[in-house]
Motif scaffolding. Structure first.
Motif, mmCIF file in Angstrom:
data_model
loop_
_atom_site.group_PDB
_atom_site.id
_atom_site.type_symbol
_atom_site.label_atom_id
_atom_site.label_comp_id
_atom_site.label_asym_id
_atom_site.label_seq_id
_atom_site.Cartn_x
_atom_site.Cartn_y
_atom_site.Cartn_z
ATOM 1 N N ALA A 1 -3.185 -14.981 64.508
ATOM 2 C CA ALA A 1 -2.417 -15.557 63.139
ATOM 3 C C ALA A 1 -1.173 -14.566 62.973
ATOM 4 C CB ALA A 1 -3.539 -15.104 62.212
ATOM 5 N N HIS A 2 -1.295 -13.403 63.518
ATOM 6 C CA HIS A 2 0.053 -12.518 63.222
ATOM 7 C C HIS A 2 1.214 -13.314 64.152
ATOM 8 C CE1 HIS A 2 2.521 -8.956 63.518
ATOM 9 N NE2 HIS A 2 2.150 -8.724 62.393
ATOM 10 N N VAL A 3 0.819 -13.572 65.341
ATOM 11 C CA VAL A 3 1.830 -14.143 66.202
ATOM 12 C C VAL A 3 2.176 -15.479 65.740
ATOM 13 C CG1 VAL A 3 2.170 -15.381 68.538
ATOM 14 C CG2 VAL A 3 0.980 -13.024 68.546
ATOM 15 N N TYR A 4 1.467 -16.090 65.029
ATOM 16 C CA TYR A 4 1.892 -17.508 64.556
ATOM 17 C C TYR A 4 2.773 -17.116 63.285
ATOM 18 C CZ TYR A 4 1.393 -22.178 62.088
ATOM 19 O OH TYR A 4 1.664 -23.274 61.357
ATOM 20 N N ALA B 1 6.194 -16.092 64.423
ATOM 21 C CA ALA B 1 7.144 -17.148 65.069
ATOM 22 C C ALA B 1 7.560 -18.108 63.996
ATOM 23 C CB ALA B 1 5.833 -17.810 65.946
ATOM 24 N N VAL B 2 6.648 -18.484 63.182
ATOM 25 C CA VAL B 2 7.031 -19.332 62.070
ATOM 26 C C VAL B 2 8.134 -18.704 61.157
ATOM 27 C CG1 VAL B 2 6.452 -20.590 59.946
ATOM 28 C CG2 VAL B 2 5.059 -20.731 61.791
ATOM 29 N N VAL B 3 8.040 -17.506 60.911
ATOM 30 C CA VAL B 3 9.296 -16.867 59.883
ATOM 31 C C VAL B 3 10.338 -16.662 60.930
ATOM 32 C CG1 VAL B 3 9.791 -14.581 58.930
ATOM 33 C CG2 VAL B 3 7.665 -15.498 58.566
ATOM 34 N N GLU B 4 10.204 -16.387 62.247
ATOM 35 C CA GLU B 4 11.380 -16.109 62.910
ATOM 36 C C GLU B 4 12.259 -17.336 63.237
ATOM 37 O OE1 GLU B 4 14.243 -14.477 65.656
ATOM 38 O OE2 GLU B 4 12.648 -13.403 64.180
ATOM 39 N N THR C 1 15.034 -21.378 68.931
ATOM 40 C CA THR C 1 14.138 -22.414 69.289
ATOM 41 C C THR C 1 12.624 -21.852 68.910
ATOM 42 O OG1 THR C 1 13.722 -21.772 71.634
ATOM 43 C CG2 THR C 1 15.533 -23.290 71.238
ATOM 44 N N MET C 2 11.653 -22.636 68.954
ATOM 45 C CA MET C 2 10.598 -22.526 68.477
ATOM 46 C C MET C 2 10.027 -21.486 69.637
ATOM 47 S SD MET C 2 7.961 -21.999 66.492
ATOM 48 C CE MET C 2 7.853 -22.918 65.023
ATOM 49 N N ALA C 3 10.066 -21.834 70.878
ATOM 50 C CA ALA C 3 9.770 -21.315 71.968
ATOM 51 C C ALA C 3 10.358 -19.610 72.043
ATOM 52 C CB ALA C 3 10.198 -21.874 73.458
ATOM 53 N N THR C 4 11.514 -19.632 71.790
ATOM 54 C CA THR C 4 12.156 -18.233 71.521
ATOM 55 C C THR C 4 11.556 -17.359 70.586
ATOM 56 O OG1 THR C 4 14.152 -18.973 72.241
ATOM 57 C CG2 THR C 4 14.224 -17.043 71.227
ATOM 58 N N ALA C 5 11.280 -18.055 69.515
ATOM 59 C CA ALA C 5 10.272 -17.214 68.281
ATOM 60 C C ALA C 5 9.125 -16.985 68.578
ATOM 61 C CB ALA C 5 10.291 -18.436 66.797
ATOM 62 N N VAL C 6 8.305 -17.861 69.376
ATOM 63 C CA VAL C 6 7.005 -17.465 69.848
ATOM 64 C C VAL C 6 7.052 -16.179 70.606
ATOM 65 C CG1 VAL C 6 5.092 -18.176 71.047
ATOM 66 C CG2 VAL C 6 6.000 -19.581 69.429
ATOM 67 N N ARG C 7 8.261 -16.230 71.692
ATOM 68 C CA ARG C 7 8.316 -15.046 72.574
ATOM 69 C C ARG C 7 8.511 -13.787 71.878
ATOM 70 N NH1 ARG C 7 10.823 -18.735 75.558
ATOM 71 N NH2 ARG C 7 12.915 -18.140 74.914
#
Length: 158
Positions: free
Chosen positions: A48-51, A54-57, A67-73
């Motif tokens: 949940a913290h990662v998600y 990533a959404v906020v980033e 990109t969403m991939a960068t935000a997730v990383r």
């Protein structure tokens, strides 16, 4: 301790683990039950913290084309402390589950280990800012006090 492990996720992960140990102890859980509960809860809260990160980033960082991939990383890297702070107490609980140490020893050791980890995180945070050693010690004690509060809660609940 590297700066990327001194995050709010590390502090939160340690407090979460300590809280889970306190709650499990209130129900008379064994080390094995506590270990499984801690691992399961940490994984769910970490995901949940990662998600959320990533959404906020992805949504807030408009200064650069993220990109969403960068935000997730980035969120995975930032949240790593959440997982790593849970490892030492979980290992101690596993030792209790495997009967290498008695359940009560495992539970209490895992709680005190949480206090120690919080103290190290507090000390490290002030050290990274270049604070003098007395301030580092005060930061360490202040952060460790959260872990002591969990231990006091366990005593009250038990």
């Amino acid at each position: 301790m590297p700066g990327n492990f001194v995050t709010e996720a590390s502090v939160y992960g340690t407090i979460l683990v300590s809280g889970m140990i306190v709650v499990a102890g209130g129900y008379g859980a064994t080390s094995w039950q506590t270990f499984l509960g801690v691992i399961g809860t940490v994984i769910v809260f970490w995901a949940a913290h990662v998600y959320a990160g990533a959404v906020v980033e992805y949504g807030v960082n408009t200064a650069e084309d993220v990109t969403m991939a960068t935000a997730v990383r980035r969120s995975l890297r930032h949240s790593l402390g959440f997982l790593t702070s849970a490892v030492p107490p979980s290992i101690v609980l596993l030792l209790g589950a495997l009967r290498a140490v008695p359940d009560t020893v495992a539970v209490w050791t895992a709680l005190w280990l949480g206090v120690f980890i919080l103290g190290v995180l507090g000390y490290s945070a002030f050290a990274l800012r270049g604070s003098p050693w007395p301030i580092r010690i005060l930061g360490s004690l202040g952060t460790a006090a959260l872990g002591v509060a969990m231990i006091l809660l366990k005593v009250i609940v038990h």
